[in-house]
Write a protein that holds these residues in place. Structure first.
Motif, short mmCIF file in Angstrom:
data_model
loop_
_atom_site.label_atom_id
_atom_site.label_comp_id
_atom_site.label_asym_id
_atom_site.label_seq_id
_atom_site.Cartn_x
_atom_site.Cartn_y
_atom_site.Cartn_z
N PHE A 98 48.17 38.99 50.24
CA PHE A 98 47.16 38.79 49.18
C PHE A 98 47.17 37.33 48.71
N SER A 99 48.36 36.75 48.65
CA SER A 99 48.45 35.32 48.26
C SER A 99 47.73 34.46 49.29
N GLN A 100 47.91 34.79 50.58
CA GLN A 100 47.28 33.98 51.61
C GLN A 100 45.76 34.13 51.58
N PRO A 145 45.51 30.09 32.99
CA PRO A 145 46.44 31.22 32.96
C PRO A 145 47.17 31.37 34.31
N TRP A 146 48.02 32.38 34.38
CA TRP A 146 48.87 32.57 35.55
C TRP A 146 48.32 33.55 36.57
N ASN A 147 47.25 34.29 36.23
CA ASN A 147 46.91 35.46 37.07
C ASN A 147 46.34 35.08 38.43
N TYR A 148 45.56 34.01 38.50
CA TYR A 148 45.13 33.43 39.79
C TYR A 148 45.49 31.94 39.68
N VAL A 268 38.91 51.50 42.36
CA VAL A 268 40.38 51.59 42.30
C VAL A 268 40.98 50.30 42.87
N ALA A 269 40.43 49.81 43.97
CA ALA A 269 40.97 48.58 44.58
C ALA A 269 40.85 47.40 43.61
N SER A 270 39.76 47.35 42.85
CA SER A 270 39.56 46.25 41.91
C SER A 270 40.61 46.28 40.79
N VAL A 271 41.06 47.49 40.43
CA VAL A 271 42.05 47.61 39.34
C VAL A 271 43.49 47.42 39.86
N MET A 272 43.75 47.84 41.09
CA MET A 272 45.12 47.76 41.61
C MET A 272 45.42 46.40 42.25
N GLY A 273 44.41 45.72 42.76
CA GLY A 273 44.61 44.41 43.38
C GLY A 273 45.21 43.45 42.37
N ASN A 274 46.10 42.57 42.84
CA ASN A 274 46.79 41.62 41.96
C ASN A 274 47.51 42.34 40.81
N GLY A 307 51.25 52.99 46.33
CA GLY A 307 52.71 53.06 46.42
C GLY A 307 53.39 51.70 46.42
N ASP A 308 54.04 51.38 47.52
CA ASP A 308 54.85 50.16 47.63
C ASP A 308 54.04 48.90 47.89
N ARG A 309 52.73 49.07 48.11
CA ARG A 309 51.93 47.88 48.45
C ARG A 309 51.60 47.04 47.23
N ILE A 310 51.89 47.55 46.05
CA ILE A 310 51.52 46.81 44.84
C ILE A 310 52.68 45.92 44.41
N GLY A 311 52.33 44.68 44.00
CA GLY A 311 53.37 43.75 43.56
C GLY A 311 53.78 44.04 42.12
N PRO A 312 54.78 43.29 41.62
CA PRO A 312 55.17 43.45 40.22
C PRO A 312 54.16 42.78 39.29
N LEU A 313 54.28 43.01 38.00
CA LEU A 313 53.52 42.21 37.04
C LEU A 313 54.22 40.86 36.90
N VAL A 314 53.58 39.94 36.21
CA VAL A 314 54.07 38.55 36.23
C VAL A 314 55.42 38.37 35.53
#
Ligand code: NAD
Length: 462
Positions: A98-100, A145-148, A268-274, A307-314
């Motif tokens: 996702f970062s790339q 901000p830090w989000n992007y 759902v993808a828009s809410v779970m992404g990042n 599941g495991d595909r989601i990163g942590p919060l900042v």
């Protein structure tokens, strides 16, 4: 991780005025990965002086040459994409892929768009017996901000450079390493000394000093509505230009006849992404009562697959805040159908992808920006009811409408109090103006509208 122990001011890395530093923490394992200097009013003052001294030269530089420097900046960012993506992942926690693709891919596109706009924009026009010049606003104080972390910087610095402005950037304290890499890229791209300056530091110290500095002509801020209100007040008192990109609580409106499965999947993808840390995330899904149960089941299934595909919060503070909102949702009577407040892992700032059904419009989770992977699904009876719910928050940043055909969806979107709406899954457009109605902000970023934010007009009558 590699970090500079100074500020990038007047074309070089210079020691900070004070000795305090900020710890940079990897939210995936909560280890300290670097320290950067915590700037003070003295550092901000030095940076603003450098920006002011560089202003006449850069403002007088031909747009074609400004365009060439922005194109070079885009090329350096693209060439260093792996290093930047790795840094974003380390300090923000986003999955590397996702970062790339997004955290580096998007700002490279935006920088490219401003290289083209700087070369093609009409900085001069004839209106009747007048020639109207679009001139740079002056010195820009940019607070991000830090989000992007890279996108938010490029969305301000690229148009400011294109306009002929000079800049002092105060990036978010959670993601200063990406900002330092950006400063290196500006240097490598041959942008003249003093045109871009970087001061890392805390918001209430360095950020506040920058927003209130007499030598700053325009404050461009992206962040929370609470801080944006303060910055707007400070700028207003000094009769300074101000641009505010603030929070959101955007609605994903699914009208009867829409492709329900696709509308739910995109929402759902828009809410779970990042990890839900996207200001324009479609955090409220509005579904007609006849399709409500089906939508809830689809959303719960889609969220479960993250599941495991989601990163942590900042950081741990954001994690605690988001878990608090999930608890509040349960307390106020919403029904959890995926996720919940429990931390899914022992280590790291993770929150489970969470979906709430039976959310009513007045509930806290339907009104306040959560900034985490939490979706609220609301029920409506008819189109007017859907519109009332969609428009029923203090925010108005983004939205989506799905219907059997584009014309029906577009007609609904025209009645929404919000800055941009995706019709039946319309793709993100990096040239379209981005910004908020109501308390989501003042001004627009991206494309020619974003460039206009950094210009002021002068009319000469003949
Ligand atoms: P924040 O407002 O706490 O911080 C944003 C920036 O402001 C940081 O650089 C911070 O150091 C600085 N700051 C904090 N206090 C300050 C002060 N008193 N004076 C001057 N500067 C100060 O927000 P955040 O937690 O970093 O970011 C999350 C928020 O940003 C969310 O509400 C989100 O919706 C919003 N956001 C909006 C957009 C948009 O384009 N509309 C984009 C991304 C994020």
């Amino acid at each position: 991780m590699k970090a500079h122990d100074g500020m990038y001011i007047d074309g070089a890395w210079r020691p900070a005025a004070g000795r305090d530093t900020i710890e940079v923490v990897n939210p995936a394992d909560e280890q300290v990965i670097a320290h950067v200097p915590a700037g003070t009013a003295e550092d901000v003052d030095a940076a603003v002086r450098a920006a002011r001294a560089a202003l006449p030269g850069w403002a007088a530089t031909a747009p074609a040459e400004r365009a060439a420097r922005i194109a070079a900046l885009r090329d350096v960012l693209a060439a260093r994409k792996d290093e930047i993506a790795g840094t974003v992942t380390a300090e923000l926690g986003a999955p590397l892929s996702f970062s790339q693709s997004v955290h580096v891919g998007l700002p490279v596109r935006v920088a490219g768009s401003y290289a083209e706009l700087a070369a093609s924009y009409a900085f001069e026009e004839r209106i009747g017996n007048s020639t109207v010049y679009a001139e740079p606003v002056g010195v820009v104080g940019a607070i991000t901000p830090w989000n992007y972390p890279l996108h938010q910087i490029v969305a301000k610095v690229a148009p400011a450079l294109a306009a002929g402005c000079t800049i002092v950037l105060k990036p978010a304290e959670d993601t200063p390493l990406t900002a330092q890499l950006f400063a290196e890229a500006v240097h490598e791209a041959g942008v003249p000394a003093g045109v871009f300056n970087l001061v890392t530091g805390l918001g209430p110290v360095a950020g506040q000093a920058l927003a209130g500095h007499d030598g700053v002509d325009l404050v461009s801020f992206t962040g929370s509505t609470a801080v944006g209100k303060r910055i707007g007040a400070t700028a207003g008192a000094a009769v300074k230009r101000v641009a505010l990109e603030l929070g959101g609580k955007s609605a994903n409106v699914i009208l009867p006849g829409a492709d329900l499965a696709r509308a739910v999947a995109v929402g759902v993808a828009s809410v779970m992404g990042n990890s839900g840390q996207t200001c324009s995330a479609l955090t409220r899904m509005l579904v007609h009562t006849s399709q409500y149960d089906e939508a809830v089941a689809l959303a719960a299934e889609a969220a479960g697959k993250y599941g495991d595909r989601i990163g942590p919060l900042v950081n741990a503070g954001q994690q605690a805040r988001v878990r608090g909102y999930i608890e509040k949702g349960v307390e106020e009577g919403a029904r959890l159908v995926a996720g919940g407040p429990d931390a899914p892992r022992e280590k790291g700032c993770y929150v489970s992808p969470t979906v709430f059904a039976d959310v009513t419009p007045e509930m806290t989770i339907a009104q306040e920006e959560i900034f985490g992977p939490v979706l609220s699904i609301l029920r409506y009876e008819d189109e007017d009811d859907a519109l009332r719910i969609a428009n029923g928050t203090v925010y108005g940043l983004a939205g989506a409408v799905w219907a059997a055909d584009d014309a029906t969806a577009a007609a609904f979107a025209r009645r929404m109090d919000t800055g941009q709406v995706d019709i039946n899954g319309g793709r993100f457009n990096p040239l379209a103006p981005f910004g908020g109605y109501k308390q989501s902000g003042v001004g627009r970023e991206l494309g020619p509208h974003g460039l206009a934010e950094y210009l002021q007009t002068k009319s000469l009558q003949f």
